[in-house]
Design an enzyme around this catalytic site. Structure first.
Site, PDB file in Angstrom:
ATOM      1  N   GLN A  73     -30.110  20.221 -24.852  1.00 16.33           N
ATOM      2  CA  GLN A  73     -29.232  20.542 -23.720  1.00 16.33           C
ATOM      3  C   GLN A  73     -28.407  21.780 -24.050  1.00 16.33           C
ATOM      4  O   GLN A  73     -28.995  22.788 -24.350  1.00 16.33           O
ATOM      5  CB  GLN A  73     -28.346  19.341 -23.375  1.00 16.33           C
ATOM      6  CG  GLN A  73     -29.109  18.214 -22.690  1.00 16.33           C
ATOM      7  CD  GLN A  73     -29.598  18.612 -21.309  1.00 16.33           C
ATOM      8  OE1 GLN A  73     -28.879  19.256 -20.561  1.00 16.33           O
ATOM      9  NE2 GLN A  73     -30.824  18.259 -20.974  1.00 16.33           N
ATOM     10  N   ASP A  74     -27.122  21.717 -24.053  1.00 17.28           N
ATOM     11  CA  ASP A  74     -26.346  22.932 -24.318  1.00 17.28           C
ATOM     12  C   ASP A  74     -25.652  22.876 -25.669  1.00 17.28           C
ATOM     13  O   ASP A  74     -24.645  23.536 -25.872  1.00 17.28           O
ATOM     14  CB  ASP A  74     -25.325  23.153 -23.210  1.00 17.28           C
ATOM     15  CG  ASP A  74     -25.925  23.985 -22.097  1.00 17.28           C
ATOM     16  OD1 ASP A  74     -26.958  24.631 -22.358  1.00 17.28           O
ATOM     17  OD2 ASP A  74     -25.389  23.978 -20.990  1.00 17.28           O
TER      18      ASP A  74
END
Lengths: 344, 609
Positions: free
Chosen positions: B224-225
């Site tokens: 994800q981030d």
């Protein structure tokens, strides 16, 4: 299907099916677009309410949907010919005076009203002045003739200002063709080549009387019409169908059992009940459950006035006081025979 | 009928109708010509609004205005000669305004303007030219490189992230008492800059560092981030910063001649926190600089007069009663007292400000962002030996998950990776101002430099897995990106609770970090447990872990009673019965019963064994 298989699909006792159904419908609701408009399909359905607003409308059991729709199947002889189907559609299709009228002039001294028609819109609607005049005369109990330039002259037989004006207002609101509330009807062809009528309005009782219409095969998205004419079972099926259709429209898949359960719940009382203050939640058995939802004080005061007793059988009230809820693992009780009862 | 009025065009001055003109267009032009000549002030803006058929003249304050070069007859009024003079500093910006070459338009007058983006775009129809194409962005937005290579929402996000970046916000931070401040230890100027960045002299107040970034996954730790940081880099000071927080208090005066006093509260004070809490205070009641402080330590000792008058008279003692009103370090905080100052308020009361500092070494949970709206949270700080390395032995400082790039369309991030890498090899900063050069040309420029220094043209390098030592099958895209450390840091946010404070009214746990609160188990969470059928788990959450109360309920009349400890009996105050049962209910229900009683309704509780 064997019996064994049947039982495999049954839910177990104490399963909170209602909560699961509500969550299964509620969660996709958060993803749905709040837009009312969306542009596909036939002209009549092009601006139909869809998505979340439509679902809310259904669950609120509104008296009339914001975009009513009828699907009218025709009798064998009418369904095979476009001309005959169109003939039936003409009888249904609702045209208002306001849409074919250019302007209206009153002559109070003579008690006459001149209705100037818009020839273009008349042509578009495939109408002439003569039947309009006849209909006006019949419905308003006045004398209506077609005068020069295809205008309609209405004689009111009164010179009373108020009465003339009242008739003028009636004329402007009059329906010149078709059935009130039926909306614009159009002939559509199905996969088998049969013609049927779709209409952007709903008023099924008079439509059933129209020649060529198969009265057993009228469908409308108005739940109350279906309930009134075909009964509660039909209303239940319509509700489930409309919910399913709206969800499918947005590519959302919800298990049919959840939808069925909601439709069952809303119709189980023999009438259509909304989900909310005026419907299912408002008719809960428990005082506390109702008070916890909306209009707390009203419920408490009424309960006091009637000496109501809360038997603590629901979920909400048990959570409120801090008891174990009578659902799931809380739906079973351990019963031990006492020594005394054994002796007997 | 309505037509007749509109034939006359009303003129509004600062929103007030002042009169009307017959030919609004000619009138408006006349006013503009006068402004350009300098006959009337340059701050006057005039607009003809066609839809309203009104002329609006605005001269009031508070209008946002933007400069434009005037165009006439398809030609810019800023001629080559003038531009050269400007370059040689023979004339200045003021000259251009005074001579009607550049003028400021407000929002209303902009509606009348037809603005060309560059000199090359000008036609007969144009009335103005942008001073520079970058002026479509503001100051903040213009500090990002290559915004034209990114999707617009990402550029917008950058503009909000950059405001959260830690840096050197002021060089006199040591003398300032900001309520909260963050100072980056080793701020660097970005390798890819913009003209706006340079002219704002932001390199003297830099708010980030040039990170070596590899575009690669790392054993799933940057899903994800999330981002992965190099432990060695962090140990050398990457992203390291200091957090400053100021606590302050005042010796308030109260009606009746009473006042607060800064001092170590005597043990007789109401709400005394215990000898230990005040141990770090000096005689004046305030803590000394360079003192280590932890949660619960008192920073400023203060005694205040009692809240209510009666209290001060009570007990008949001669000594006036006082209340402890000290400033205590909040739960979960710690650090060193950086500085203490005494000042005075306009009302001549003493004020103390205590600034506490704490080191903030990047750790997992801290937030970083590049200048392309790409933010990420540190998920793992990897030992140097486990990080991937290139042929030359370059180890990235940060590893960014490549999946975050295509969906967000932040190609500027990739171009900056190359641009900064090329700049680093060349030893000179490179320019990334918006619209100043075609992206493909930039790419080729960087490729040339990189190739000349023995790198792959487009930034791809053979990398070796630090864990296994084997080369990766694919080459990794590696370069330099200017990263900002954003001020959202776990150490300032994290909080735990097992038992703790409860609200006075409801007996339910408190909410929020400052009150050592719990996380609300709300209605939707409750529904989940109901749907699962976990009735006992639900009861534990809603009752045992929340507001369980044991009350005595009369077996005969169903009302709440009490226990008379002196007589050792239970009493129902309503029917005087002594048969009461101990029942566990939620305190909220007891409150509900009380409220129902206040409605003049008598609730009765029935019970079963």
């Amino acid at each position: 299907m064997s019996m064994a298989k049947d039982h495999e699909y049954n839910v177990q006792a104490g399963e909170p099916v209602g909560v699961v159904a509500a969550q299964s419908l509620g969660e996709p609701g958060t993803q749905m677009v709040l837009r009312t408009f969306h542009m596909t399909g036939v002209a009549a359905t092009a601006i139909a309410t869809s998505g979340l607003p439509r679902i809310i409308e259904l669950l609120d059991a509104k008296k009339m949907p914001s975009s009513p729709l009828m699907r009218i199947r025709l009798k064998e002889s009418y369904a095979k010919s476009f001309a005959k189907a169109d003939e039936a559609a003409k009888k249904i299709s609702e045209i208002k005076m306001s849409s074919v009228m250019r302007h209206i002039v009153e002559n109070f001294s003579k008690g006459k009203i001149l209705v100037v028609l818009n020839t273009q819109s008349l042509q578009a609607a495939d109408l002439t002045a003569r039947p309009i005049a006849a209909r006006l005369g019949k419905e308003l109990g006045v004398e209506a003739k077609v005068g020069e330039h295809g205008n309609i002259i209405v004689s009111t037989h009164t010179k009373n200002l108020k009465e003339v004006r009242a008739i003028t207002v009636k004329i402007t609101k009059a329906i010149v063709n078709g059935i009130e509330g039926a909306g614009r009807a159009m002939v559509v062809q199905d996969k088998n080549g049969d013609f049927y009528i779709e209409s952007a309005g709903s008023n099924i009782e008079p439509v059933m009387q129209v020649e060529g219409v198969d009265p057993e095969k009228i469908y409308t998205n108005d739940l109350f019409s279906m309930y009134r004419v075909f009964g509660i079972e039909a209303a239940r099926n319509t509700l489930a169908l409309e919910l399913r259709k709206t969800l499918e429209d947005q590519d959302i898949s919800v298990n049919d059992r959840h939808i069925s359960l909601i439709a069952d719940a809303m119709t189980s009382g023999g009438t259509l009940q909304s989900i909310g203050r005026h419907g299912l939640v408002g008719k809960k058995e428990s005082v506390f459950a109702r008070a916890a939802f909306e209009e707390t004080v009203k419920h408490l005061i009424n309960a006091a006035a009637f000496g109501e007793v809360d038997h603590m059988r629901g979920v909400t009230e048990n959570i409120l006081v801090g008891k174990q809820i009578p659902l799931g693992t809380g739906s079973v009780k351990l019963v031990i025979k006492s020594k005394e009862s054994k002796k007997k | 009928m309505a037509k007749k009025i509109s034939e006359k065009c009303y003129v509004h001055l600062n929103g007030r109708a002042m009169g009307y003109v017959a030919d609004p267009l000619a009138y408006v032009e006349e006013v503009r010509a006068a402004r350009r000549k300098g006959v009337i002030s340059g701050e006057v803006n005039v607009a003809y609004l066609e839809k309203l058929n009104e002329v609006h003249i605005n001269t009031d304050r508070g209008r946002v205005r933007k400069p434009y070069v005037i165009a006439e007859g398809g030609k810019s009024k800023l001629t080559k000669e003038l531009a050269e003079k400007l370059e040689k500093k023979e004339i200045d910006f003021g000259y251009l305004i005074r001579n009607g070459i550049i003028e400021f338009l407000d929002a209303e007058e902009e509606e009348n303007a037809f603005v060309a983006m560059t000199d090359a775009d000008v036609t007969e129809k144009h009335t103005h030219i942008e001073v520079d194409p970058v002026s479509i962005f503001g100051f903040t937005a213009n500090t990002a490189p290559f915004p034209e290579m990114n999707s617009a929402p990402r550029h917008l996000m950058f503009a909000s992230y950059i405001k959260q970046a830690q840096g050197l916000y002021a060089t006199n931070f040591n003398l300032r008492f900001e309520s909260r401040a963050y100072i980056l230890f080793y701020p660097q100027a970005p390798l890819v800059t913009t003209t706006a960045y340079e002219s704002l002299h932001l390199d003297r107040h830099a708010s980030g560092q040039n990170f070596v970034v590899a575009l690669s996954t790392y054993y799933g730790y940057n899903m994800q981030d999330a981002v992965v940081l190099n432990k060695a880099a962090v140990d050398r000071g990457l992203g390291r910063s200091m957090f400053y927080k100021t606590y302050s208090d005042e010796e308030r005066r109260y009606p009746g001649g009473q006042k607060d006093i800064f001092k170590i509260p005597p043990a007789t004070t109401e709400g005394y926190l215990g000898e230990h809490a005040y141990s770090k205070l000096s005689e004046d009641g305030v803590i000394e600089p360079e003192m280590n402080v932890e949660e619960g330590d008192v920073l400023i000792g203060k005694v205040a007069p009692p809240r209510f008058l009666e209290e001060s008279i009570g007990a008949g003692g001669l000594e006036e009663k006082t209340r402890d009103d000290s400033v205590v370090l909040k739960p979960g905080e710690n650090g060193v007292v950086d500085d203490v100052i005494f000042t005075e308020s306009p009302g001549a009361t003493r004020i103390v400000k205590v600034r506490v500092r704490g080191l903030r070494v990047p750790e997992s949970g801290d937030k970083f962002g590049s200048r392309h709206g790409q933010k990420g949270v540190v998920a793992l700080v990897v030992p140097h030996e486990d990080m991937p390395f290139s042929e030359q032995g370059v180890v990235p400082d940060l590893m960014l998950n490549p999946h975050g790039i295509p969906g967000r369309m932040t190609f500027g991030h990739l171009l900056e990776t190359l641009g900064a890498k090329a700049a680093a090899m060349k030893g000179a900063k490179t320019d990334g101002t918006a619209f100043s050069q075609k992206g493909s040309e930039r790419l080729e420029d960087y490729a040339k430099i990189l190739e000349a220094h023995g790198f792959d043209k487009y930034g791809e390098e053979v990398m070796y897995d630090g864990v296994t030592g084997r080369p990766f099958k694919a080459k990794l895209f590696q370069g330099i990106v200017y990263y900002n450390r954003l001020h959202h840091m776990v150490s300032n946010k994290m909080q735990v609770r097992s038992r703790g404070t409860v609200q006075i009214l409801t007996h339910q746990p408190t909410e929020g970090k400052a009150r050592l609160g719990g996380l609300r188990f709300g209605e939707m969470e409750r529904d989940v447990l109901v749907a699962y059928g976990a009735s006992l788990l639900l009861k534990e959450r809603m009752l045992d872990q929340s507001d369980k109360a044991t009350v005595l309920i009369c077996k005969e009349c169903g009302s709440i009673g009490y226990r008379d400890y002196a007589k050792r009996v239970d009493v129902c105050p309503l029917c005087n019965s002594n048969k009461l049962a101990e029942v566990e209910i939620s305190y909220a229900f007891k409150l509900l019963l009380d409220e129902i009683k206040s409605l003049h309704i008598r609730p009765q509780v029935g019970m079963e064994e």
